[in-house]
Design an enzyme around this catalytic site. Structure first.
Site, PDB file in Angstrom:
ATOM      1  N   THR A 159       0.822  -1.099   0.072  1.00 52.60           N
ATOM      2  CA  THR A 159      -0.107   0.009  -0.236  1.00 52.60           C
ATOM      3  C   THR A 159       0.859   1.198   0.118  1.00 52.60           C
ATOM      4  O   THR A 159       1.420   1.327   1.046  1.00 52.60           O
ATOM      5  CB  THR A 159      -0.771  -0.044   1.141  1.00 52.60           C
ATOM      6  OG1 THR A 159      -1.828  -1.035   1.234  1.00 52.60           O
ATOM      7  CG2 THR A 159      -1.637   1.303   1.239  1.00 52.60           C
ATOM      8  N   CYS A 166      -5.593   7.037   5.967  1.00 55.42           N
ATOM      9  CA  CYS A 166      -6.148   5.556   5.916  1.00 55.42           C
ATOM     10  C   CYS A 166      -5.274   4.636   6.748  1.00 55.42           C
ATOM     11  O   CYS A 166      -4.153   5.091   7.158  1.00 55.42           O
ATOM     12  CB  CYS A 166      -6.090   5.134   4.555  1.00 55.42           C
ATOM     13  SG  CYS A 166      -7.464   5.920   3.340  1.00 55.42           S
ATOM     14  N   HIS A 178      -7.262  -1.578   2.781  1.00 53.97           N
ATOM     15  CA  HIS A 178      -6.629  -0.252   2.946  1.00 53.97           C
ATOM     16  C   HIS A 178      -7.811   0.758   3.280  1.00 53.97           C
ATOM     17  O   HIS A 178      -8.723   0.858   2.547  1.00 53.97           O
ATOM     18  CB  HIS A 178      -6.374   0.048   1.655  1.00 53.97           C
ATOM     19  CG  HIS A 178      -5.611   1.517   1.394  1.00 53.97           C
ATOM     20  ND1 HIS A 178      -4.852   1.742   0.213  1.00 53.97           N
ATOM     21  CD2 HIS A 178      -5.738   2.674   2.132  1.00 53.97           C
ATOM     22  CE1 HIS A 178      -4.356   3.230   0.290  1.00 53.97           C
ATOM     23  NE2 HIS A 178      -5.090   3.661   1.434  1.00 53.97           N
TER      24      HIS A 178
END
Lengths: 197, 159
Positions: free
Chosen positions: B22, B28, B45
């Site tokens: 990611t 997030c 995510h």
């Protein structure tokens, strides 16, 4: 996308960019300053980050909370190199470092860009919109982008106005991200006589 | 070796080997679920803490309350045992700390929600690098469960 909404965004982009050019030209007095016609887009939120640049690319993001008759958020994102070029022009500091002086110049720059668009929108709608103190982040594009979207609680579409200009002969790219609260977007639509915004 | 990139709201999984990555975690939260015996890895995510009625077509991985159970389901589908799953977390930062001095940032709300939902399904957290005010890149090596986190201009750290 709704034609009327796209036309409205284009008009907002043109007027806002006009205001921003005037304000920036005054700040960068004596430097050649040429503006390229902006492009306004309404993007699904997952695609928007790719549009603004690679997720890992370092960018400068300036984020403002808008209050008044219209609530929401606005952001200005630009690639690190573009930001540092503007910092050099504004402060004369060519160290390329993100120091206190650079951060304060970037904050001021973001403030000018964002309030130029807010003022344009205010004039078009006769609604009051007041910007907060800007927040500035220098970080990965993906991280800045998702923080802006989450901060504004945007879950579907987002308006991105890409501006390109030349300052002192060098190309600068910047993206204005327009994030009004949905109810207030409806209010703007009603005032401007646009359907189904 | 295969490397899958997990974008906002997505859930991706691999078995035996490969990397789940990611890039650009801000507010997030990146969640890595791992069963070391089955060598099953799932990465999510998470964008916001709680799903909402006005977003019915959202990917389950967009919100913590729907994302964590969906990740568990995906791990089990690939042969993991729920009782062996462990979690590692990264992200949940507040990149604009001067804008919300009087409220809990979205990043922190995400971290709290993810931890609550992991606790609900009795999944222990074996590593984390969360909050603060900087973005992160998270890489999850499914062969051995190692998770590294990188901030701009820094060397990766293992969590």
């Amino acid at each position: 996308m709704n034609e009327a909404k796209l036309d409205f965004l284009k008009e907002l982009a043109n007027i806002g960019t006009g205001h921003a050019t005037t304000a920036l030209s005054q700040m960068l007095s004596g430097k050649l300053f040429q503006l390229v016609v902006p492009e306004a887009r309404l993007l699904p939120f997952t695609e928007a980050a790719q549009y603004v640049g690679g997720l890992e690319q370092v960018v400068v993001g300036i984020f403002i909370v808008v209050s008044g008759d219209v609530g929401g958020h606005m952001a200005f994102m630009l690639p690190y190199d573009s930001a540092m070029h503007l910092v050099r022009l504004l402060t004369g500091d060519d160290s390329g470092e993100v120091n206190e002086l650079a951060l304060s110049a970037l904050q001021e720059l973001g403030n000018i860009m964002i309030t130029s668009y807010l003022n344009a929108l205010s004039k078009m709608t006769n609604l009051l919109m007041a910007p907060s103190i800007p927040g500035v982040a220098v970080d990965m594009a993906g991280a800045v982008w998702e923080s802006v979207l989450a901060g504004a609680e945007v879950i579907s579409e987002v308006t991105v106005i890409r501006t390109e200009f030349f300052a002192d002969g060098e190309a600068i790219e910047g993206n204005i991200i327009f994030l009004p609260d949905q109810e207030d977007f409806d209010k703007i639509a009603r005032i401007l006589g646009l359907e189904e915004m | 070796m295969v490397e899958l990139f997990v974008n906002m709201g997505q859930i991706c999984s691999l078995k035996t080997e490969g990397i789940l990555t990611t890039v650009g975690l801000g507010s997030c939260v990146g969640v890595a679920l791992y069963d070391s015996a089955a060598k099953v890895g799932v990465m999510g995510h998470i964008f916001l803490p709680k799903s909402r009625a006005n977003d019915p077509d959202a990917l389950p991985g967009k919100y913590a309350d729907t994302g964590i159970p969906a990740m568990i389901e995906e791990a089990v589908r690939l042969g993991a045992q729920k009782s062996r799953l462990q979690a590692k977390l990264a992200g949940g930062a507040n990149l604009f700390p001067n804008l919300n001095v009087n409220s809990v940032s979205i990043g922190e709300q995400n971290v709290v929600a993810v931890m609550e939902h992991l606790a609900k399904y009795q999944i222990p957290i074996s590593g984390k690098d969360v909050k603060g005010s900087h973005g992160r890149k998270m890489r999850f090596f499914v062969e051995n469960g190692v998770v590294t986190v990188t901030a701009i201009g820094k060397e990766p750290i293992e969590i």
